[in-house]
Motif scaffolding. Sequence first.
Motif, short mmCIF file in Angstrom:
data_model
loop_
_atom_site.label_atom_id
_atom_site.label_comp_id
_atom_site.label_asym_id
_atom_site.label_seq_id
_atom_site.Cartn_x
_atom_site.Cartn_y
_atom_site.Cartn_z
N GLY A 185 0.78 -1.18 -0.17
CA GLY A 185 0.03 -0.05 -0.08
C GLY A 185 0.74 1.27 -0.06
O GLY A 185 0.18 2.38 0.27
N GLY A 186 2.22 1.19 0.02
CA GLY A 186 2.97 2.31 0.02
C GLY A 186 3.27 2.82 -1.54
O GLY A 186 2.77 2.28 -2.65
N LEU A 187 4.43 3.78 -1.72
CA LEU A 187 4.60 4.02 -3.01
C LEU A 187 6.08 3.72 -3.31
O LEU A 187 6.70 4.26 -4.37
CB LEU A 187 4.62 5.71 -3.06
N SER A 188 6.86 2.86 -2.38
CA SER A 188 8.09 2.42 -2.61
C SER A 188 9.38 3.59 -2.70
O SER A 188 10.33 3.28 -3.20
CB SER A 188 8.17 1.58 -3.95
N ILE A 189 8.81 4.53 -1.82
CA ILE A 189 9.87 5.53 -1.97
C ILE A 189 10.85 5.08 -0.59
O ILE A 189 10.39 4.88 0.25
CB ILE A 189 9.46 7.00 -1.55
N LYS A 190 12.23 5.14 -0.94
CA LYS A 190 12.95 4.60 0.33
C LYS A 190 13.37 5.78 1.13
O LYS A 190 13.89 6.83 0.75
CB LYS A 190 14.21 3.84 -0.23
N LYS A 191 13.36 5.51 2.53
CA LYS A 191 13.92 6.58 3.29
C LYS A 191 15.63 6.76 3.22
O LYS A 191 16.10 5.87 3.00
CB LYS A 191 13.65 6.06 4.63
N ALA A 192 15.85 7.86 3.58
CA ALA A 192 17.32 8.23 3.61
C ALA A 192 18.46 7.10 4.16
O ALA A 192 19.30 6.69 3.78
CB ALA A 192 17.59 9.52 3.69
#
Length: 198
Positions: A185-192
């Motif tokens: 359910g996320g957008l697959s943006i990786k945290k730094a």
Amino acid sequence: IRISRQNDKISFLTFADDTLLCAKASGDGCTQLKSILDKYCQWSGQAINYSKSSFQCTKNISRLQRTNFQSILCMKEEATLGLYLGCPIVDGRVLKQTFEDIVTSTRKLLSKWKANSLSQAERVVIIQANIAAKANYQMQSFLLPISIHLKLDKIYRNFLWNKDPDKKSTNFIGWDRICKHKKFGGLSIKKAEVTNKA
């Protein structure tokens, strides 16, 4: 050139057209070093760009000595060794300011795009493919301070929601949820921080 009291011998590190020389912090040491550089130029036919060259001293060297070194070497003194191939040369304790350039360059990168002319899907792609990749090079060599991770995440968040970085406003969906994989359910943006650890 780093000048220190710890070395009586001239030692060096060389990569491509850059050389780091270490010498004793004395007038004689600087005179000898300048003589070696002059002989090198004479024999090789190459020239040293003194306007791009600098020296650094340890903290126990007086201001008078530093001024003397500057006149002998014909180059300016620098407080730090600066960047090399895009990465800071760390010669002391790692501070927040050591990696502040990463945050600044990431912010500058955003000025290329007008977020309000892009759809949210386009903004996600830009974050994943370009903005988040900006710090990857430094992250391969250093574990960045948590404060830098948080600043980078804030830049990504503000760009995603097309928000003014100086204004506070709530996000529609929590950042933890957005950073989840698409199948969850996320957008697959990786945290730094996750990218840095990887």
